[in-house]
Design a protein around this motif. Structure first.
Motif, PDB file in Angstrom:
ATOM      1  N   ARG A   1      30.298  43.715  42.674  1.00 30.82           N
ATOM      2  CA  ARG A   1      31.728  43.459  42.521  1.00 30.82           C
ATOM      3  C   ARG A   1      32.227  42.549  43.634  1.00 30.82           C
ATOM      4  NH1 ARG A   1      35.003  46.814  45.743  1.00 30.82           N
ATOM      5  NH2 ARG A   1      33.812  48.354  46.963  1.00 30.82           N
ATOM      6  N   ILE A   2      33.374  41.914  43.371  1.00 32.61           N
ATOM      7  CA  ILE A   2      34.044  41.105  44.391  1.00 32.61           C
ATOM      8  C   ILE A   2      34.942  42.048  45.175  1.00 32.61           C
ATOM      9  CG2 ILE A   2      35.620  39.190  44.812  1.00 32.61           C
ATOM     10  CD1 ILE A   2      34.569  37.882  42.283  1.00 32.61           C
TER      11      ILE A   2
ATOM     12  N   ASN B   1      36.880  41.720  47.868  1.00 35.72           N
ATOM     13  CA  ASN B   1      38.205  41.306  48.323  1.00 35.72           C
ATOM     14  C   ASN B   1      39.009  40.675  47.185  1.00 35.72           C
ATOM     15  OD1 ASN B   1      36.541  39.044  48.244  1.00 35.72           O
ATOM     16  ND2 ASN B   1      37.614  38.006  49.927  1.00 35.72           N
ATOM     17  N   GLU B   2      38.892  41.259  46.022  1.00 34.81           N
ATOM     18  CA  GLU B   2      39.598  40.756  44.844  1.00 34.81           C
ATOM     19  C   GLU B   2      41.100  40.655  45.082  1.00 34.81           C
ATOM     20  OE1 GLU B   2      40.625  42.271  40.290  1.00 34.81           O
ATOM     21  OE2 GLU B   2      39.250  43.395  41.569  1.00 34.81           O
TER      22      GLU B   2
ATOM     23  N   VAL C   1      43.379  37.284  44.564  1.00 35.45           N
ATOM     24  CA  VAL C   1      44.419  37.239  43.529  1.00 35.45           C
ATOM     25  C   VAL C   1      45.771  36.902  44.147  1.00 35.45           C
ATOM     26  CG1 VAL C   1      45.702  38.656  41.880  1.00 35.45           C
ATOM     27  CG2 VAL C   1      43.208  38.782  41.958  1.00 35.45           C
TER      28      VAL C   1
ATOM     29  N   SER D   1      41.653  33.355  40.270  1.00 35.17           N
ATOM     30  CA  SER D   1      41.435  34.175  39.073  1.00 35.17           C
ATOM     31  C   SER D   1      39.941  34.252  38.784  1.00 35.17           C
ATOM     32  CB  SER D   1      42.193  33.604  37.878  1.00 35.17           C
ATOM     33  OG  SER D   1      41.785  32.269  37.611  1.00 35.17           O
ATOM     34  N   PHE D   2      39.579  35.158  37.841  1.00 32.36           N
ATOM     35  CA  PHE D   2      38.168  35.444  37.571  1.00 32.36           C
ATOM     36  C   PHE D   2      37.962  35.503  36.060  1.00 32.36           C
ATOM     37  CE2 PHE D   2      39.848  37.569  41.304  1.00 32.36           C
ATOM     38  CZ  PHE D   2      39.076  37.014  42.322  1.00 32.36           C
TER      39      PHE D   2
ATOM     40  N   THR E   1      35.524  40.708  37.642  1.00 33.74           N
ATOM     41  CA  THR E   1      35.205  40.805  39.070  1.00 33.74           C
ATOM     42  C   THR E   1      34.033  41.726  39.365  1.00 33.74           C
ATOM     43  OG1 THR E   1      36.812  42.601  39.324  1.00 33.74           O
ATOM     44  CG2 THR E   1      37.599  40.348  39.726  1.00 33.74           C
TER      45      THR E   1
ATOM     46  N   VAL F   1      34.631  32.160  39.782  1.00 35.23           N
ATOM     47  CA  VAL F   1      35.911  32.171  40.492  1.00 35.23           C
ATOM     48  C   VAL F   1      36.638  30.869  40.183  1.00 35.23           C
ATOM     49  CG1 VAL F   1      37.055  32.280  42.741  1.00 35.23           C
ATOM     50  CG2 VAL F   1      34.982  33.631  42.324  1.00 35.23           C
TER      51      VAL F   1
ATOM     52  N   VAL G   1      35.017  34.727  49.851  1.00 35.05           N
ATOM     53  CA  VAL G   1      34.825  35.619  48.715  1.00 35.05           C
ATOM     54  C   VAL G   1      33.657  36.534  49.079  1.00 35.05           C
ATOM     55  CG1 VAL G   1      33.397  33.874  47.557  1.00 35.05           C
ATOM     56  CG2 VAL G   1      34.301  35.809  46.259  1.00 35.05           C
TER      57      VAL G   1
END
Length: 376
Positions: free
Chosen positions: A198-199, A201-202, A206, A211-212, A216, A235, A249
């Protein structure tokens, strides 16, 4: 006669022990018959994590429920472990009436053993002497109550993941530009694991307008000691910017089978240039990421090392040439000039020798011999 003796012994035991027990209803702890009780804790589970390994210990207790003293022996009845060893801390106990003693069953092995490895085991507590009388002298029968314990040994699952990304360099983007990050992840734990990427620091991305398109996070079931297929996350940079953005990221890989396992992380820098702005991010020395800085430092160090090597070789060559020239100068012969009157000195030397040996000339010797013979 022998048959009569065995029958008499059995009748004696029946009369002395069995009938009184049935008629009086004596409690178990006051039983007049040889007996033993064996009780163990929960089944052992071994932790084989390379950083937290420890032997599995099962605590068991033997109790003498009879009204006389006993000697109890404990032994392994079944154990088929190959990579794990099972040992007893003690195997013989002398117990007074109603007494009990505890002992340990220790399971030891290696780190990183697979969680699929399980073993069944059995131990037995046997009365070998009762009230000073060896049980072997009594006939077999229900009046000697031995007891066994059957258990299962297993290995605890642990998670250990590694995230692999070949390209971790800084990404320079314009507005509304997409970039794909491709990676794999390896299961270094001891069990099959559903690894999640997972990302992390989503929220920060954002908030900055990123955006993804493909989400994510993603997950994949990876077998024990296996590696996932190539996976990717996308990304997209913000569509509208008033000024340049520089944000990392953070990709994080986590184990599902072990919530306490450490995660594996990779950080990649994102540089987004606002419309109408020069590429100041790429021109500033501060914008060079850590990988590039390490690369430049390695190149500079290599150049300095080569220069030092050249200087050392030059000095060594110079010293070698100087030493050879000095050796040649020492070995060359030096001409000696003789004075011009050397022949005169040689002639004078010949005259001196003639004077020294003048007494031995032939004429003088002949005269001396003539005088000697004249007297005769």
């Amino acid at each position: 006669m022998a048959r009569f003796g065995r029958a008499f012994t059995a009748l004696l035991v029946l009369t002395l022990f069995v009938l009184p027990a049935l008629s009086t209803g004596v409690a178990a702890q006051d039983s007049p018959l040889p007996a033993v009780e064996l009780d163990c804790g929960s089944d052992p589970v071994m932790n084989v994590h390379p950083n937290f390994y420890e032997d599995a210990v099962l605590v068991c207790t033997v109790t003498n429920p009879t009204s006389a003293s006993e000697v109890v022996q404990v032994e392994k009845m079944e154990w088929d472990g190959v990579n794990v060893e099972m040992t007893l801390s003690e195997d013989e106990f002398t117990l007074a009436a109603g007494d009990e003693e505890s002992f340990n069953i220790v399971f030891s092995g290696q780190t990183r053993l697979p969680a699929s490895l399980t073993h069944e085991f059995e131990i037995e507590a046997k009365v070998t002497s009762w009230n000073g009388l060896p049980v072997g002298q009594l006939p077999d029968g229900p009046w000697v109550a031995n007891q066994s314990y059957l258990g299962d040994f297993s290995i605890a699952s642990y998670g250990m993941v590694e995230l692999i990304m070949s390209d971790k360099t800084t990404r320079d983007l314009s507005t509304s530009e997409e970039v794909d990050f491709t990676f794999q992840f390896t299961n270094k734990g001891n069990d099959d694991d559903n690894i999640v990427i997972r990302i992390a620091n989503e929220a920060d991305l954002v908030a900055a307008g990123f955006s993804f398109p493909a989400g994510t996070f993603l997950s994949e079931e990876v077998a024990y000691q296996g590696t996932s297929s190539l996976r990717s996350l996308t990304v997209r940079s913000p569509s509208d910017l008033a000024e340049d953005i520089r944000l990392p990221v953070l990709f994080k890989a986590e184990s599902s089978v072990d919530s306490s396992a450490a995660s594996s992380e990779i950080t990649v820098q994102l540089n987004v240039v606002a419309p109408g702005q020069s590429n100041s991010l790429g021109g500033n020395l501060d914008e060079i990421d850590k990988d590039q800085a390490l690369q430049y430092a390695a190149i500079a160090g290599g150049v300095i090392l080569v220069l030092l090597l050249i200087v050392v070789l030059a000095k060594a060559t110079k010293r070698s040439s100087q030493g050879t020239a000095a050796a040649s100068a020492i070995q060359m012969p030096v001409a000696i000039d003789l004075p011009e009157d050397a022949p005169v000195e040689s002639a004078a030397l010949d005259d001196d020798l003639d004077d020294f040996f003048s007494d031995l000339d032939g004429d003088s010797n002949a005269d001396e011999f003539d005088d000697m013979f004249d007297d005769l």
